[in-house]
Design an enzyme around this catalytic site. Structure first.
Site, PDB file in Angstrom:
ATOM      1  N   ASN A   9       0.890  -1.129  -0.132  1.00 22.41           N
ATOM      2  CA  ASN A   9      -0.069   0.101  -0.196  1.00 22.41           C
ATOM      3  C   ASN A   9       0.831   1.225   0.012  1.00 22.41           C
ATOM      4  O   ASN A   9       1.267   1.376   1.209  1.00 22.41           O
ATOM      5  CB  ASN A   9      -1.167   0.044   1.218  1.00 22.41           C
ATOM      6  CG  ASN A   9      -1.772   1.152   1.394  1.00 22.41           C
ATOM      7  OD1 ASN A   9      -1.686   1.997   0.579  1.00 22.41           O
ATOM      8  ND2 ASN A   9      -2.266   1.340   2.884  1.00 22.41           N
ATOM      9  N   TRP A  10       0.908   1.850  -1.269  1.00 23.14           N
ATOM     10  CA  TRP A  10       1.942   2.879  -1.212  1.00 23.14           C
ATOM     11  C   TRP A  10       1.201   4.277  -0.388  1.00 23.14           C
ATOM     12  O   TRP A  10       2.474   5.192  -0.655  1.00 23.14           O
ATOM     13  CB  TRP A  10       2.139   3.226  -2.848  1.00 23.14           C
ATOM     14  CG  TRP A  10       2.866   2.219  -3.355  1.00 23.14           C
ATOM     15  CD1 TRP A  10       3.524   0.918  -2.732  1.00 23.14           C
ATOM     16  CD2 TRP A  10       3.321   1.848  -4.785  1.00 23.14           C
ATOM     17  NE1 TRP A  10       4.248  -0.047  -3.726  1.00 23.14           N
ATOM     18  CE2 TRP A  10       3.973   0.543  -4.787  1.00 23.14           C
ATOM     19  CE3 TRP A  10       3.329   2.733  -5.815  1.00 23.14           C
ATOM     20  CZ2 TRP A  10       4.451   0.099  -5.808  1.00 23.14           C
ATOM     21  CZ3 TRP A  10       3.768   1.948  -7.239  1.00 23.14           C
ATOM     22  CH2 TRP A  10       4.357   0.575  -7.200  1.00 23.14           C
ATOM     23  N   LYS A  11       0.251   4.258  -0.180  1.00 32.33           N
ATOM     24  CA  LYS A  11      -0.459   5.294   0.401  1.00 32.33           C
ATOM     25  C   LYS A  11      -0.439   6.763  -0.345  1.00 32.33           C
ATOM     26  O   LYS A  11      -0.287   6.657  -1.764  1.00 32.33           O
ATOM     27  CB  LYS A  11       0.101   5.651   1.901  1.00 32.33           C
ATOM     28  CG  LYS A  11      -0.126   4.131   2.651  1.00 32.33           C
ATOM     29  CD  LYS A  11       0.154   4.496   4.221  1.00 32.33           C
ATOM     30  CE  LYS A  11      -0.035   3.156   4.874  1.00 32.33           C
ATOM     31  NZ  LYS A  11       0.259   3.149   6.394  1.00 32.33           N
ATOM     32  N   HIS A  95      -9.280   0.905   5.415  1.00 34.28           N
ATOM     33  CA  HIS A  95      -7.980   1.102   5.881  1.00 34.28           C
ATOM     34  C   HIS A  95      -7.977   2.285   7.180  1.00 34.28           C
ATOM     35  O   HIS A  95      -8.899   3.178   7.272  1.00 34.28           O
ATOM     36  CB  HIS A  95      -7.155   1.891   5.060  1.00 34.28           C
ATOM     37  CG  HIS A  95      -5.554   1.670   5.438  1.00 34.28           C
ATOM     38  ND1 HIS A  95      -4.912   2.817   6.373  1.00 34.28           N
ATOM     39  CD2 HIS A  95      -4.659   0.884   5.373  1.00 34.28           C
ATOM     40  CE1 HIS A  95      -3.821   2.489   6.590  1.00 34.28           C
ATOM     41  NE2 HIS A  95      -3.541   1.359   6.190  1.00 34.28           N
ATOM     42  N   GLU A  97      -6.527   4.648   8.312  1.00 35.94           N
ATOM     43  CA  GLU A  97      -6.145   6.062   7.995  1.00 35.94           C
ATOM     44  C   GLU A  97      -7.549   6.542   7.507  1.00 35.94           C
ATOM     45  O   GLU A  97      -7.949   7.725   7.666  1.00 35.94           O
ATOM     46  CB  GLU A  97      -5.232   6.293   7.049  1.00 35.94           C
ATOM     47  CG  GLU A  97      -3.735   6.230   7.811  1.00 35.94           C
ATOM     48  CD  GLU A  97      -2.748   5.460   7.023  1.00 35.94           C
ATOM     49  OE1 GLU A  97      -2.731   5.498   5.701  1.00 35.94           O
ATOM     50  OE2 GLU A  97      -1.665   4.793   7.641  1.00 35.94           O
ATOM     51  N   GLU A 167      -4.982  -4.975  10.809  1.00 36.28           N
ATOM     52  CA  GLU A 167      -3.861  -4.127  10.968  1.00 36.28           C
ATOM     53  C   GLU A 167      -4.163  -3.198  12.326  1.00 36.28           C
ATOM     54  O   GLU A 167      -5.026  -2.427  12.553  1.00 36.28           O
ATOM     55  CB  GLU A 167      -4.003  -3.155   9.915  1.00 36.28           C
ATOM     56  CG  GLU A 167      -3.646  -3.699   8.523  1.00 36.28           C
ATOM     57  CD  GLU A 167      -3.044  -2.723   7.513  1.00 36.28           C
ATOM     58  OE1 GLU A 167      -2.098  -2.687   7.022  1.00 36.28           O
ATOM     59  OE2 GLU A 167      -3.839  -1.703   7.250  1.00 36.28           O
ATOM     60  N   GLY A 173       3.012   2.300  10.755  1.00 39.30           N
ATOM     61  CA  GLY A 173       3.912   3.355  10.569  1.00 39.30           C
ATOM     62  C   GLY A 173       4.705   3.711  11.840  1.00 39.30           C
ATOM     63  O   GLY A 173       5.401   4.885  11.960  1.00 39.30           O
ATOM     64  N   SER A 213       3.959  -2.176  10.389  1.00 38.54           N
ATOM     65  CA  SER A 213       5.572  -2.334  10.487  1.00 38.54           C
ATOM     66  C   SER A 213       5.872  -3.547   9.958  1.00 38.54           C
ATOM     67  O   SER A 213       6.946  -4.022  10.753  1.00 38.54           O
ATOM     68  CB  SER A 213       5.663  -1.852  11.765  1.00 38.54           C
ATOM     69  OG  SER A 213       5.262  -0.407  12.155  1.00 38.54           O
ATOM     70  N   GLY A 234       3.251  -0.990   4.280  1.00 37.19           N
ATOM     71  CA  GLY A 234       3.131   0.477   4.046  1.00 37.19           C
ATOM     72  C   GLY A 234       4.386   0.902   3.593  1.00 37.19           C
ATOM     73  O   GLY A 234       5.179   0.702   2.597  1.00 37.19           O
ATOM     74  N   GLY A 235       5.111   1.503   4.553  1.00 37.65           N
ATOM     75  CA  GLY A 235       6.328   2.121   4.414  1.00 37.65           C
ATOM     76  C   GLY A 235       7.620   0.891   3.633  1.00 37.65           C
ATOM     77  O   GLY A 235       8.194   1.708   2.703  1.00 37.65           O
TER      78      GLY A 235
END
Ligand code: PGA
Length: 250
Positions: A9-11, A95, A97, A167, A173, A213, A234-235
């Site tokens: 997930n590149w957000k 998600h 966020e 999640e 993150g 993470s 993600g990251g």
């Protein structure tokens, strides 16, 4: 036996050029005998360019969000048909966020999930508790509410198009990864709940990704848990090397 499923997930990261380069790095580095289904989830404007790069490869393409109405006066929104037209096979819904930064409710998330399935697209439904909820022993209550709201009443054929991503919000993150025991226990709870809502065969077939993470150095242990069937990253998905390292861990 469930095949592992690892999605990046590149957000709200990567220009179109950066997304193209990242996708090229993944295509070049993905080994032909990778033991996992692999997907990338770029920002909307990069979907077209990334599609050009991943077309004809095993890498699936998805979107980070969608709106549930078919078309019309919904400024800023993107429909399921538009995603399909752009080459997406699936979208994320729920998600954390979107739930906690952008205020999406379980009801909105369910409408999005239903709209995606009606379009013939797949879904990754994200669920997870916040830190205060875990500390107050509310984790299972939150997972139950979000999962029931997300999938109860689907037909078995619809459920087969859904992946759930567990999640824990406190692990996203933050560099604070859930322990393998915490992840396994939450995944098992979700799978048992799905067995109650549907049946054991449906629960056994459902893939449940862990997210929060995930890195190349912890992916292997997390994915070795019996109910952890992949990762939503993600990251660590923003660099080809680290994402490929996570896939190797599967
Ligand atoms: P993270 O994000 O890997 O950067 O923690 C995971 C996610 O939000 O899907």
């Amino acid at each position: 036996m469930r095949k592992a499923y690892v999605a990046g997930n590149w957000k709200m990261n990567c220009t179109i050029g950066e997304a193209t380069e990242l996708a090229k790095g993944l295509v070049a580095g993905l080994s032909a005998d990778a033991n996992a289904d692999v997907a990338v989830v770029p920002q909307f404007l990069a979907i077209g360019a990334v599609k050009e790069v991943v077309a004809g490869t095993p890498i699936k393409l998805g979107a980070q969000d969608v709106y549930f109405e078919k078309n019309g006066a919904f400024t800023g929104e993107i429909s399921t048909a538009m995603l399909k037209d752009a080459g997406c096979e699936f979208a994320l819904v729920g998600h954390s966020e979107r739930r906690h930064v952008l205020g999406e409710t379980d009801e909105i998330i369910r409408k999005k999930l239903d709209a995606l399935l009606a379009e013939g697209l797949e879904v990754i439904l994200c669920v997870g508790e916040q830190l205060e909820e875990r500390e107050a022993n509310q984790t299972e209550k939150v997972l139950e509410e979000q999962t029931v709201a997300g999938i109860k009443g689907l037909t078995p054929a619809q459920l087969a198009k859904v992946t759930i991503a567990y999640e824990p919000v406190w692990a996203i993150g933050t560099g604070k990864v859930a322990t393998t025991e915490q992840a396994q226990s939450a995944h098992k709870f979700i799978r048992d709940l799905v067995a109650k809502l549907f049946d054991q065969a449906a629960a056994d077939a459902l893939r449940i990704q862990y997210g929060g993470s995930v890195k190349p150095d912890n992916a292997k242990d997390l994915l070795a848990q019996p109910d952890v069937d992949g990762a939503l990253v993600g990251g660590a998905a923003l660099k080809a090397d680290s994402f490929l390292g996570i896939i190797a861990g599967a």
